[in-house]
Design a protein around this motif. Structure first.
Motif, PDB file in Angstrom:
ATOM      1  N   LYS A   1       7.900  15.869   5.420  1.00  0.00           N
ATOM      2  CA  LYS A   1       8.887  14.802   5.603  1.00  0.00           C
ATOM      3  C   LYS A   1       9.657  14.998   6.905  1.00  0.00           C
ATOM      4  O   LYS A   1       9.935  14.037   7.637  1.00  0.00           O
ATOM      5  CB  LYS A   1       9.848  14.765   4.419  1.00  0.00           C
ATOM      6  N   GLU A   2      10.002  16.246   7.205  1.00  0.00           N
ATOM      7  CA  GLU A   2      10.695  16.552   8.459  1.00  0.00           C
ATOM      8  C   GLU A   2       9.811  16.200   9.659  1.00  0.00           C
ATOM      9  O   GLU A   2      10.309  15.668  10.667  1.00  0.00           O
ATOM     10  CB  GLU A   2      11.064  18.035   8.506  1.00  0.00           C
ATOM     11  N   MET A   3       8.528  16.481   9.559  1.00  0.00           N
ATOM     12  CA  MET A   3       7.604  16.168  10.651  1.00  0.00           C
ATOM     13  C   MET A   3       7.472  14.664  10.844  1.00  0.00           C
ATOM     14  O   MET A   3       7.386  14.174  11.978  1.00  0.00           O
ATOM     15  CB  MET A   3       6.238  16.807  10.383  1.00  0.00           C
ATOM     16  N   GLU A   4       7.434  13.938   9.759  1.00  0.00           N
ATOM     17  CA  GLU A   4       7.347  12.478   9.851  1.00  0.00           C
ATOM     18  C   GLU A   4       8.584  11.906  10.542  1.00  0.00           C
ATOM     19  O   GLU A   4       8.482  10.984  11.366  1.00  0.00           O
ATOM     20  CB  GLU A   4       7.179  11.881   8.461  1.00  0.00           C
ATOM     21  N   LYS A   5       9.750  12.454  10.213  1.00  0.00           N
ATOM     22  CA  LYS A   5      10.988  11.993  10.843  1.00  0.00           C
ATOM     23  C   LYS A   5      10.993  12.334  12.325  1.00  0.00           C
ATOM     24  O   LYS A   5      11.377  11.519  13.172  1.00  0.00           O
ATOM     25  CB  LYS A   5      12.207  12.602  10.159  1.00  0.00           C
ATOM     26  N   TYR A   6      10.565  13.551  12.652  1.00  0.00           N
ATOM     27  CA  TYR A   6      10.504  13.968  14.052  1.00  0.00           C
ATOM     28  C   TYR A   6       9.579  13.034  14.841  1.00  0.00           C
ATOM     29  O   TYR A   6       9.910  12.600  15.956  1.00  0.00           O
ATOM     30  CB  TYR A   6      10.004  15.404  14.144  1.00  0.00           C
ATOM     31  N   ALA A   7       8.423  12.731  14.267  1.00  0.00           N
ATOM     32  CA  ALA A   7       7.459  11.858  14.944  1.00  0.00           C
ATOM     33  C   ALA A   7       8.051  10.468  15.179  1.00  0.00           C
ATOM     34  O   ALA A   7       7.889   9.884  16.257  1.00  0.00           O
ATOM     35  CB  ALA A   7       6.180  11.765  14.137  1.00  0.00           C
ATOM     36  N   ALA A   8       8.742   9.939  14.168  1.00  0.00           N
ATOM     37  CA  ALA A   8       9.353   8.616  14.300  1.00  0.00           C
ATOM     38  C   ALA A   8      10.472   8.627  15.341  1.00  0.00           C
ATOM     39  O   ALA A   8      10.562   7.727  16.186  1.00  0.00           O
ATOM     40  CB  ALA A   8       9.891   8.157  12.953  1.00  0.00           C
ATOM     41  N   ASP A   9      11.316   9.648  15.302  1.00  0.00           N
ATOM     42  CA  ASP A   9      12.452   9.727  16.223  1.00  0.00           C
ATOM     43  C   ASP A   9      12.027   9.958  17.667  1.00  0.00           C
ATOM     44  O   ASP A   9      12.683   9.473  18.598  1.00  0.00           O
ATOM     45  CB  ASP A   9      13.403  10.857  15.799  1.00  0.00           C
TER      46      ASP A   9
ATOM     47  N   ILE B   1       1.395  10.115  14.968  1.00  0.00           N
ATOM     48  CA  ILE B   1       0.741  10.911  13.927  1.00  0.00           C
ATOM     49  C   ILE B   1      -0.008   9.949  13.012  1.00  0.00           C
ATOM     50  O   ILE B   1       0.207   8.737  13.061  1.00  0.00           O
ATOM     51  CB  ILE B   1       1.747  11.762  13.119  1.00  0.00           C
ATOM     52  N   SER B   2      -0.855  10.493  12.167  1.00  0.00           N
ATOM     53  CA  SER B   2      -1.611   9.651  11.240  1.00  0.00           C
ATOM     54  C   SER B   2      -0.657   8.879  10.332  1.00  0.00           C
ATOM     55  O   SER B   2       0.319   9.427   9.821  1.00  0.00           O
ATOM     56  CB  SER B   2      -2.543  10.510  10.382  1.00  0.00           C
ATOM     57  N   GLN B   3      -0.951   7.607  10.130  1.00  0.00           N
ATOM     58  CA  GLN B   3      -0.117   6.783   9.264  1.00  0.00           C
ATOM     59  C   GLN B   3      -0.363   7.158   7.803  1.00  0.00           C
ATOM     60  O   GLN B   3      -1.419   7.688   7.455  1.00  0.00           O
ATOM     61  CB  GLN B   3      -0.418   5.320   9.533  1.00  0.00           C
ATOM     62  N   PRO B   4       0.635   6.900   6.946  1.00  0.00           N
ATOM     63  CA  PRO B   4       0.559   7.376   5.553  1.00  0.00           C
ATOM     64  C   PRO B   4      -0.727   6.980   4.830  1.00  0.00           C
ATOM     65  O   PRO B   4      -1.348   7.817   4.151  1.00  0.00           O
ATOM     66  CB  PRO B   4       1.790   6.733   4.900  1.00  0.00           C
ATOM     67  N   GLU B   5      -1.133   5.715   4.940  1.00  0.00           N
ATOM     68  CA  GLU B   5      -2.334   5.271   4.235  1.00  0.00           C
ATOM     69  C   GLU B   5      -3.597   5.870   4.842  1.00  0.00           C
ATOM     70  O   GLU B   5      -4.580   6.125   4.137  1.00  0.00           O
ATOM     71  CB  GLU B   5      -2.423   3.742   4.210  1.00  0.00           C
TER      72      GLU B   5
ATOM     73  N   ILE C   1       0.831  -1.200   0.000  1.00  0.00           N
ATOM     74  CA  ILE C   1       0.000   0.000   0.000  1.00  0.00           C
ATOM     75  C   ILE C   1       0.867   1.251   0.000  1.00  0.00           C
ATOM     76  O   ILE C   1       0.617   2.214  -0.741  1.00  0.00           O
ATOM     77  CB  ILE C   1      -0.948   0.008   1.220  1.00  0.00           C
ATOM     78  N   ARG C   2       1.915   1.235   0.795  1.00  0.00           N
ATOM     79  CA  ARG C   2       2.750   2.434   0.917  1.00  0.00           C
ATOM     80  C   ARG C   2       3.560   2.717  -0.338  1.00  0.00           C
ATOM     81  O   ARG C   2       3.970   3.856  -0.555  1.00  0.00           O
ATOM     82  CB  ARG C   2       3.628   2.320   2.169  1.00  0.00           C
ATOM     83  N   THR C   3       3.779   1.699  -1.166  1.00  0.00           N
ATOM     84  CA  THR C   3       4.457   1.972  -2.445  1.00  0.00           C
ATOM     85  C   THR C   3       3.539   2.709  -3.414  1.00  0.00           C
ATOM     86  O   THR C   3       4.009   3.293  -4.392  1.00  0.00           O
ATOM     87  CB  THR C   3       4.936   0.671  -3.125  1.00  0.00           C
ATOM     88  N   THR C   4       2.232   2.687  -3.155  1.00  0.00           N
ATOM     89  CA  THR C   4       1.283   3.351  -4.049  1.00  0.00           C
ATOM     90  C   THR C   4       1.030   4.803  -3.653  1.00  0.00           C
ATOM     91  O   THR C   4       0.311   5.511  -4.356  1.00  0.00           O
ATOM     92  CB  THR C   4      -0.068   2.609  -4.061  1.00  0.00           C
ATOM     93  N   LEU C   5       1.589   5.238  -2.529  1.00  0.00           N
ATOM     94  CA  LEU C   5       1.314   6.581  -2.021  1.00  0.00           C
ATOM     95  C   LEU C   5       2.380   7.579  -2.472  1.00  0.00           C
ATOM     96  O   LEU C   5       3.560   7.232  -2.556  1.00  0.00           O
ATOM     97  CB  LEU C   5       1.273   6.559  -0.490  1.00  0.00           C
ATOM     98  N   PRO C   6       1.993   8.819  -2.739  1.00  0.00           N
ATOM     99  CA  PRO C   6       2.993   9.844  -3.042  1.00  0.00           C
ATOM    100  C   PRO C   6       3.869  10.088  -1.822  1.00  0.00           C
ATOM    101  O   PRO C   6       3.398  10.049  -0.681  1.00  0.00           O
ATOM    102  CB  PRO C   6       2.150  11.083  -3.384  1.00  0.00           C
ATOM    103  N   GLN C   7       5.152  10.333  -2.040  1.00  0.00           N
ATOM    104  CA  GLN C   7       6.091  10.538  -0.953  1.00  0.00           C
ATOM    105  C   GLN C   7       6.085  11.995  -0.482  1.00  0.00           C
ATOM    106  O   GLN C   7       5.995  12.923  -1.280  1.00  0.00           O
ATOM    107  CB  GLN C   7       7.498  10.141  -1.400  1.00  0.00           C
TER     108      GLN C   7
END
Length: 223
Positions: free
Chosen positions: A31-39, A44-48, A19-25
């Protein structure tokens, strides 16, 4: 039971990866926020899930959105960009609210996103107006209370989106249920049963992310 790729995602790893390969990056600030959330282990809401929400917003042409549970402002920013409209978002934690305001400003959306600090159970009764879409992604044990307030705030023909309703699969089966989550899961099950039996709403349970309940508030019927 087989393990999943993520503890808070109900799908098997091969489904999630595809599913995640079908989503725009994402890029830039998102992207910075996603990294901050992971670190920093910030939920946060998951990509799908956020992509699903963006598409629903566009289909419904939702221009006025209420979010219960902002965290660092990630979903508020994405919903505002998808709608081209306004988002009112509520956050209990001052630390998260500070970060959210910083991110909203960096996104250039301070004029379209209003952040309210405090307990949503106390803030929602003070909000005036009518919303096209309400996104609930806060304390899972209080979803019923959020729903009671949403009845006043959501327009007829509006959409209610409740996130994390399958809660790591525990809502669906006792095989995954851990003792300390029994009360929360009971409340989520009761919430979903209430949505099912509520004639004012049509609800579909979507098995992506941690489970999404998509509820359409029926418009008033003309006699």
């Amino acid at each position: 039971m087989r393990d999943w790729i993520e503890g808070d995602n109900i799908n098997y790893d091969y489904i999630l990866r595809y599913i995640r390969t079908t989503l725009p990056q994402s890029d830039g600030l998102l992207k910075e926020m996603e990294k901050y959330a992971a670190d920093c282990s910030v939920p946060i809401s998951q990509p799908e899930s956020i992509r699903f929400l963006e598409v629903i917003i566009k289909i419904a042409n939702a221009k006025k959105i209420l979010e219960v549970g902002s965290a660092i402002g990630y979903s508020a920013i994405r919903m505002s960009l998808a709608s081209g409209g306004t988002v009112t978002t509520i956050e209990l934690s001052d630390e998260m609210a500070d970060k959210a305001e910083e991110n909203i400003k960096a996104a250039g959306l301070s004029d379209r996103i209003t952040l309210l600090r405090g307990d949503a159970r106390e803030i929602m009764p003070k909000i005036d107006g009518e919303f096209d879409l309400i996104f609930v992604d806060a304390a899972k044990g209080h979803y019923r209370e959020f729903f009671d307030q949403s009845l006043r705030l959501l327009k007829k023909g509006g959409i209610l989106v409740s996130d994390n309703v399958l809660y790591k699969g525990m809502t669906a089966t006792d095989e995954l249920l851990v003792h300390r989550k029994i009360t929360l899961v009971k409340r989520l099950r009761s919430y979903l049963e209430m949505l099912r039996d509520n004639d004012e709403f049509s609800t579909s349970l979507i098995p992506i992310g941690d489970g999404i309940a998509l509820s359409f508030r029926e418009p008033e019927r003309k006699e």
